[in-house]
Scaffold this motif. Structure first.
Motif: not given
Length: 438
Positions: A84-96, A189-194
């Motif tokens: 999940x955390x990896x996918x959320x990092x990917x989402x940030x890249x996609x939004x960039x 992504x911050x939420x996924x860290x928990x």
């Protein structure tokens, strides 16, 4: 002992709920913003608006066909909180990447980012539904699914509204929508860290990267489980039904209600709120145990209220001149009120129908194959949604049949399918429960 009503405040559930919420929110902020950018020509484009909008819809759903089975294998093999955390990092890249598209005014970069967002959702889907039975107790599964469905409905609605507000308020400055989608991705992504670390269920699994072969194998596996296969068909019918109605709401508003785009937003809001209310009521009325008690009520509502909607449209008077707005629609009353009530009740019925089926899918899927079962569900959903589009095109464009007749045909098909489904499903559920108890 924790009470079911408070699972939203637990470390087990809340981070996953918020991660899912912000993911769905960002999907819809971006899709709505892209739709408005195309429709209002805020960037240079070639091709008709209708063609580009349909291309955008296709690009978002295409990854579900291609990658769902592989996503299910990965979700069963590897530790899910890390995924999940990896996918959320990917989402940030996609939004960039999307930001580059907005700032450069390049439609093809934006469409590529949309395809990547569909891919992101494809890989996240099997994880989020497979993880619920791991983080929740058996008597919390109905509550968890009800909250997930309600949260998703709110996120879809809020995303569409927020995307529209940012585009309109920024007066063509696409930096603001870029910041919005990137910030939401970072919050997710911050939420996924928990999210708590999960046990892996199939570490010896070898991931097959041949996407199409894996898809057929995943569907074949789901077909080998009679109860699971019926549940997946029930889920997919809901998406066929929902896509048929939601896709027609803009046309219904313009041609039948003679309403403005604000009326379209109102009707979509009523439908989304209805699903959220129905999802929460499903748990309150149906209880905490995973069961199908509410599915027949949802199925009846999906048929009865579809006919009610079609009948209400028949009493809308012919109008000429400017399109009516929300306030005028409320002031006119009569059949307009019935249309709004019917759409809300359709949403509530949908909540009754879908929440128990998703909970059953998670509860009865083999633990070692749970994510792959969810992946099969996503593939079937995509097939049924595309079939819905083809079905509607044939009825409305090829045969030139009135939209009210389309709704009635869909209602009759829903009744026939639901009767068949429930007659097959009930004995299988009973026998499965008996075997589990033994």
């Amino acid at each position: 002992m924790e009470k079911n009503e408070h699972i939203l405040s637990t470390r087990r559930f809340l981070p996953m709920f918020l991660t899912q919420f912000f993911g769905a929110l960002n999907d819809n902020v971006y899709k709505q913003a892209l739709l408005l950018v195309i429709t209002y020509g805020l960037i240079q484009q070639s091709g008709s608006i209708s063609t580009l909008n349909n291309l955008a819809a296709l690009l978002f759903i295409l990854p579900y066909f291609i990658f769902s089975a592989t996503a299910g294998q990965i979700a069963d093999k590897y530790e899910r909180s890390f995924l999940v955390r990896s996918i959320k990092i990917l989402e940030i890249v996609i939004m960039l990447i999307a930001t580059a598209g907005f700032l450069l005014g390049n439609l093809w970069i934006l469409l590529f980012a949309l395809f990547l967002m569909g891919t992101h959702s494809t890989f996240f889907g099997p994880i989020k539904y497979a993880i619920l039975p791991e983080i929740l107790k058996p008597n919390e599964l109905m509550s968890g699914n009800a909250l997930f469905q309600s949260g998703t409905s709110i996120a879809i609605l809020a995303g569409m509204i927020l995307g529209g507000i940012v585009i309109y308020a920024s007066a063509g400055n696409l930096l603001w929508i870029s910041l919005t989608v990137t910030i939401i991705a970072i919050i997710g992504w911050l939420c996924s860290r928990f999210i708590l670390r999960q046990n892996t269920t199939a570490t010896d699994l070898t991931v097959d990267w041949h996407f199409f072969r894996t898809s057929f194998q995943t569907m074949r596996y789901a077909r080998s489980l009679p109860l699971i296969f019926l549940i997946l068909l029930g889920n997919s019918w809901y998406w066929f039904y929902g896509a048929t109605y939601l896709t027609q709401i803009p046309q219904l508003t313009q041609q039948n209600l003679h309403g403005s785009e604000h009326v379209v937003s109102l009707l979509l809001t009523l439908f989304s709120v209805g699903i959220g209310v129905g999802s929460l009521l499903c748990r309150k009325i149906g209880g905490t145990e995973v069961n199908i008690k509410m599915v027949p009520f949802g199925a009846i509502g999906l048929t009865v209220f579809a006919v009610y909607l079609a009948a209400s449209l028949a009493f809308i008077p012919e109008r000429s001149g400017d399109f009516i707005g929300i306030s005028e629609m409320f002031s006119l009353g009569g059949a307009y009120w019935h249309v709004m009530i019917a759409i809300t009740l359709l949403g509530i019925s949908g909540g009754f129908y879908i929440v128990p089926l998703y909970a059953m899918m998670q509860a009865y899927a083999p633990r070692s194959h749970r994510a792959r079962v969810v992946a099969a569900n996503n593939i079937f959903n995509a097939i049924f949604m595309v079939s819905s589009a083809i079905f509607s095109i044939i009825i409305l464009s090829v045969l030139k049949i009135d939209i009210k007749i389309l709704f009635c045909i869909t209602a009759v098909l829903s009744a026939m399918f639901s009767i068949w489904l429930l007659l097959r499903l009930k004995p299988l559920v009973a026998s499965t429960k008996t075997s589990l108890e033994d």
